[in-house]
Each structure stands twice: as C-alpha cells, then as structure tokens.
Scaffold this motif. Structure first.
Motif, mmCIF file in Angstrom:
data_model
loop_
_atom_site.group_PDB
_atom_site.id
_atom_site.type_symbol
_atom_site.label_atom_id
_atom_site.label_comp_id
_atom_site.label_asym_id
_atom_site.label_seq_id
_atom_site.Cartn_x
_atom_site.Cartn_y
_atom_site.Cartn_z
ATOM 1 N N SER A 1 28.198 43.876 -35.231
ATOM 2 C CA SER A 1 27.235 43.825 -36.323
ATOM 3 C C SER A 1 27.097 45.168 -37.020
ATOM 4 O O SER A 1 26.815 45.235 -38.201
ATOM 5 C CB SER A 1 25.876 43.367 -35.793
ATOM 6 O OG SER A 1 25.424 44.246 -34.779
ATOM 7 N N HIS B 1 25.879 33.314 -39.126
ATOM 8 C CA HIS B 1 25.757 34.703 -38.682
ATOM 9 C C HIS B 1 25.253 34.793 -37.245
ATOM 10 O O HIS B 1 25.581 35.746 -36.533
ATOM 11 C CB HIS B 1 24.852 35.476 -39.635
ATOM 12 C CG HIS B 1 25.528 35.857 -40.913
ATOM 13 N ND1 HIS B 1 26.318 36.977 -41.036
ATOM 14 C CD2 HIS B 1 25.552 35.252 -42.121
ATOM 15 C CE1 HIS B 1 26.788 37.052 -42.262
ATOM 16 N NE2 HIS B 1 26.349 36.012 -42.939
ATOM 17 N N ARG C 1 24.050 40.786 -42.582
ATOM 18 C CA ARG C 1 24.799 41.814 -41.851
ATOM 19 C C ARG C 1 23.980 43.098 -41.705
ATOM 20 O O ARG C 1 24.184 43.859 -40.761
ATOM 21 C CB ARG C 1 26.123 42.109 -42.555
ATOM 22 C CG ARG C 1 27.158 40.996 -42.416
ATOM 23 C CD ARG C 1 28.515 41.435 -42.924
ATOM 24 N NE ARG C 1 29.473 40.347 -42.899
ATOM 25 C CZ ARG C 1 30.166 39.967 -41.833
ATOM 26 N NH1 ARG C 1 29.988 40.606 -40.690
ATOM 27 N NH2 ARG C 1 31.031 38.975 -41.902
#
Length: 653
Positions: free
Chosen positions: A184, A173, A125
C-alpha cells in the motif's frame, strides 16, 4: 532475510539482506541453472502469469520489490548453453556504493508505473482503509486515550466484520490489501494481480515444438479450470443520481411495450458502506441506435457514436465515462397489464447465458487501469443492470458483473449461450488452423442432497450463476445530479421522441433569448440554465454543427457545474460565436411571416404581354390582412380572432 525461488531446476533458498540489489538475486538464481540465458530470466509471485523480466528491475533492492522473509518467487528462463552472463546482470563489487543504480530506460516504461488510474483509486491508495472501532466498555480496561485488541482498527478485509454486516464480496482495494498489505505504501513492489488467461501461449516458452495448433505441451497449455465464486468485486454499488433518469428510460417501454437498451454515463466515488468500497454514480443514460421488440432487442455494434459520446462526457465539470449498461426485460401480465411478469428468480435465472457472455465482451472492451497488474489493466468496472418484474408485479432493478473467469473464458472462445437461459455451454475443442481452440478441463463444485461438497465436470454445460457477481444499487437520500433537466427528447427514439432544432428554437423564443442581441435577461437566466443542463440536449447539439468543439466543451462544463444557478453562470456561453449563431437562426425561424397568395393566372392570349416588375412585387408581397394573426412560435395563421394559437396553444402576442 530468506528468499525462496522455484524453477524447473528445483526449489532453492537464498540468504539476502533487505538492501541487496536485484543483481545479486539474479546472480544466485543463475548459479542454480545450467546454461540459462540471463536476458530471458523472469520472476513472478504466481506459478503462471505475471512474469517480469529481471533485467528491467536493475537498480532496485529486494526490499523495494515488496519481498519479505520466506517469500517464494517463481523463475523461468530460456536455455542458452555456453553463453556467458550478459551485461544486463552486473555484479555488485564490495567497493560499490549502497545507493541503488539509476533507473534504466526499460524500467521507466513498465506499464503498471505509467498507467493513470481513476481518482477513486488514487483516493483509496492514499488511505489506510482500516475499519475504526469504538472503545468497548465491557472489554476495554484502559483509559479513553488507550487502545487494545478489542477497539483497535480492523483491516479492511477482516472476515468477521464482513460476515457480521452481510457483505458477500471484498471490495477491490480491500482485496489488494489482503494480497499484499505492505504494498500500500511501496510503489516499487511487484504487482500482486495477474490477469487470467485461458489461451494457449504462442509461441511456447520452451520453444521445443511447433506452435499451436501443430503442437502443445504442459508449459504452453492452460491449466484445468475450477469455477468458483469471485471473492472480490470491482464495483460495490450502483447509484442513480436521480430517479428521473430511470423514469425517462422506462417511458419508451411504457409507451410502446418494446424493450430498450442504454449505456450508463457516470463516474466513480468512494462508497463508505463497504470497507474501501467504490460506487458507480449514473448521471445519464444514452441510448444507441436499436430495434426494440416485445421479447428482446437488436443492437448495432460496434457503437459508431461511442468515441464522440465518451469524449463529450469527459469534458463535464466532473469527468464522466461509460460505467455500465442497462436494458429492460418486462412483460405485462395477461390478466393485468399494469403488472409485469416475474421471470427472473431463484428457480429460473438472474442473467441469461447470452446476456452474461455479452456482459463479458463489454467488460473486456472497457478494462480498468490498474497499478496492481503487470499489464497496467485488470478486470473492469462496467456493470450490467436489468429492469425486470418482481414477485408482486412491480418493476425492480438488478445489477451484476461477470467474474474474471467469465471474461477469460469468453476471450479464449470457450463458452457459448444455450437454449436454456440459465445454462452455459462449453464449446468443443477445435484444432483447425483457421479457428484453433483449446478447451482445458473445466469443473465446478456444489453441495449435493446430502450436504456434501461435490466436484463435477462443467462439460458440456454448467449453471450461469458461477459467472456472476452481485452488485447492490440505490438512490441518494439528497439527490444532486450534474444535469438538472431531463425534458429534451431522448436520442434514437424515432416516432416516439423526435429531436430537432425547431424544438430548441421555440424554447429560446419562449424564454425571450431571441429578442435584442441574444443576451439573457437576469430574470430568465436560471430557467434557461436549468433547461440547458440536459445530457440529451447537449449530446444533440454536438451533432448539428452550429457549435464548435471549444463551444461544446464550455457548454457541457457549464451545464454540469454545481454553480449553474449563479446569475453569471451563462455569461461565457452567450459570448461564444456558436451561441450567437444559434440565437440568430432561432430569431429568423420564429419571426412572423406575412401570408402570401400565388400570382393570378394569365390568359393565353396575353402571355406575350410584358408586365412591369413592380406589379409582380405587389402580387407576391401583398399588404398583410390585419385580421390574420401569425403565431410567433409555430408561424400558423390564426383567423378566428382568439388570443391563443389554434395549433400550439401559446399566446399570440
């Protein structure tokens, strides 16, 4: 910006500024309804599922929710004719400040904001995840420091890159970036994922009929299901920290021919071979109680020792958890017992329907924490590994996960195993009050003999391949396992490998730990540290009651530490009370014992004769015969004068 909303009243368009508050959006939505209850007003970015009460979004702006120009929101509410707008949806006056309102108490309790994700999720992330490309000398016309469309980084979900590198599935992801690239870096955006559910909604959101099974409508019943390959996978690669882990697991089958099952203990790391990939690294295989047979095995579930093992694994230097399950399906060939039968192949099956349903149940019990789901959980990272025969008679490993559709169908009690291993049966609908089961229409698509895409009903059965997700596997080029040893007997292998304290006592005695005050000599500390670095040894020590909970935490943290070979690695362990107790008992158990003889028989006519106590002492503890040498390791009395023990073979002195 233009925001579209769709409700049972129709589709509407609103012009809102990016800094407009959610309260303004709620006001515009209420204007399109008739008698809506503001408290029941929910919004979602999907037609069904993922609904979020708009009252919990107070203080946020349209931009904070990750909405962009032209986005479509799905709105639902309960009717409350004649009700006035409640205080939960407050209008913003022109004189009010543009700063967002304080976050309310319900807002702070939203699951996707309080969930604690795995460190590998935190890593991805915080990364842009883009695929770098070098300057192309044929197409790039700019300088070395420039960039153009031929050398600019690609998005992690780029379709051409995946096709070029034969990557079948997007990573988790990369799939998130494809769904909502702007989220994001926006922690306030609505979660883009919605866990699948094929169960009837009870009670019905409309509330216009009795709950299921007495009544059902199009609002509360699940939609028709079309089985299709899952475009993403939660784990991209399974890696065993060393090949000794697999060899020790296979030893039971090689010795008995009975199948074995084990839980994979490990952790997750980034996997750079796939854009934003994740790999599960296995550090140990823990085998629960089981009954192995030649053609299958029986497990005792639920696994009673799971809580202790999971807690113990989490205390390692790198926190570990259950990352999967592994079992054998090996049958020796009749003509050559050294080769295995090739039974899992394209013309047979890869994972049987029974195994796929079991894998789905395990994945449902081990959900993955996720900030991208409104429930705070999404799918699972638990994999299923099978050791089976290859076409040339060898042994190979195959790794799978089952899809979210498979888990949702198992959760709704829709499917069952069949006699044919490659076929899954769809259950019949049941409206009895005790076991109500609603079965929607289920379809799957395939290409017929003419190459045409055909849709077919999955009732009463469909191929199990529609539920599987392939996962690659391998071993590291430079092994660096957390646990250095795998020599201690493995748990729950009675008769084949029996665990016991005497094994530990003998090892401590041979390494000289029982001499003196229990301190470890510098010359033998490295060997002792490597011997202690054994998952099965540590797991067994947690069951004998000699080491306290704090001692066990220190032991597994030290035994799995990268600096284990340091001369001072065991200094803290040898000072604990648990270690001193262990060494003291080992010293007593390994001390040589003098041979004893029973007291002489006393004649009946002298039974009343009083013998002095000191005479009994001399009889019960006679002077040791110097020709008898007692082994300090197994306490056997050696009388033939050899230098090595006649039983265990170790030196006598």
């Amino acid at each position: 910006m233009l925001i579209r909303i769709r409700s049972k009243d129709g589709t509407f368009r609103f012009d809102l500024a990016p800094t407009s508050g959610v309260e303004q959006l709620a006001e515009k939505i209420l204007e399109t309804t008739e008698g809506a209850d503001p408290e029941s007003l929910t919004i979602s970015n999907t037609p069904r599922g993922g609904e979020t009460a708009i009252s919990t979004l107070r203080g946020r702006t349209v931009q904070d929710l990750g909405l962009r120009h032209g986005d479509l929101l799905f709105v639902s509410y309960k009717s409350s004719v004649g009700s006035a707008p409640l205080a939960s949806v407050e209008p913003i006056s022109p004189s009010s400040t543009s700063a967002p309102a304080p976050v309310s108490a319900p807002d702070a309790k939203r699951p996707w904001e309080t969930v604690k994700e795995d460190p590998v999720d935190t890593y991805w992330r915080s990364s842009n995840g883009k695929i770098p490309r070098q300057r192309d000398p044929r197409l790039c016309k700019h300088g070395a420091n420039g960039m153009c469309e031929y050398c600019s980084p690609l998005e992690p979900f780029d379709q051409s890159y995946h096709a070029e590198h034969s990557i079948k599935h997007l990573s988790y992801h990369a799939y998130l970036r494809k769904l909502s690239p702007s989220q994001s870096s926006n922690s306030n955006a609505l979660p883009p994922l919605t866990p699948l559910s094929y169960r009837v909604k009870v009670p019905c959101p409309k509330g216009s009929h009795p709950p299921w099974p007495a009544g059902i409508c199009s609002t509360c019943q699940p939609s028709a299901i079309t089985l299709q390959p899952q475009p993403f996978r939660m784990v991209d690669h399974l890696e065993f920290a060393s090949d000794a882990i697999i060899d020790r697991f296979l030893h039971a089958w090689r010795a008995t021919g009975a199948q074995r099952f084990g839980w994979l203990i490990g952790h997750y790391e980034p996997y750079d071979e796939v854009p934003m990939g994740i790999k599960a690294v296995v550090e140990a295989i823990h085998e629960p109680p089981q009954e192995g047979e030649l053609d299958g095995l029986t497990l005792g579930l639920p696994w009673e020792d799971e809580a202790r093992i999971v807690k113990l694994a989490s205390e390692a230097s790198k926190p570990l958890t259950i990352v999967g399950q592994i079992f054998t399906d090996l049958t020796p060939l009749d003509e050559d017992k050294s080769k295995s039968l090739y039974k899992r192949h394209p013309k047979s099956f890869y994972l049987s329907s029974l195994e796929a349903i079991f894998a789905a149940r395990v994945q449902l019990e081990h959900r993955c924490p996720s900030r991208s789901s409104p429930t705070g959980e999404f799918s699972s990272r638990v994999v299923t590994a099978v050791l089976c025969g290859t076409e040339d008679g060898g042994i190979d490993l195959s790794v799978y996960q089952v899809s979210e559709q498979a888990c949702a169908m198992v959760e709704a009690d829709m499917i069952e195993a069949s006699v044919e291993p490659g076929i899954v049966r769809v259950k019949e609908e049941d409206r009895t009050a005790d076991s109500a089961r609603y079965i929607p229409d289920v379809f799957f698509r395939y290409k017929n003999e003419y190459g045409l895409d055909v849709q077919k009903s999955a009732k009463p059965a469909f191929p199990v391949e529609y539920l599987l997700v392939n996962v690659t596997h391998g071993f590291p080029k430079v092994p660096a396992p957390l646990f250095r040893s795998s020599l201690f007997p493995i748990e729950n292998r009675p008769g084949l490998e029996d665990q016991g304290l005497q094994l530990i006592f003998n090892e401590l005695s041979q390494r000289g730990v029982t001499e003196g005050d229990g301190e470890v000599a510098a010359s033998s500390q490295t060997g002792l540290a490597n011997w202690l670095s054994d998952w099965h040894l540590i797991a067994y020590l947690g069951t004998v009651g000699l080491l306290s909970e704090d001692d066990m935490k220190l032991l597994i943290k030290t035994a799995s530490s990268p600096s284990l070979e340091s001369p001072s690695a065991l200094n803290e362990i040898v000072k604990t009370d648990g270690w001193r107790n262990l060494v003291a008992i080992a010293r007593e158990s390994s001390a040589p014992r003098r041979p004893t003889v029973p007291p002489p028989a006393v004649a009946d006519n002298t039974s009343d004769f009083e013998i002095p106590p000191e005479v009994y002492d001399d009889v019960e503890n006679p002077i040791a015969d110097p020709s008898v040498r007692v082994c300090p390791h197994c306490t056997f009395e050696n009388v033939h004068g050899g230098s090595d023990c006649e039983v265990c073979g170790l030196p006598l002195g």
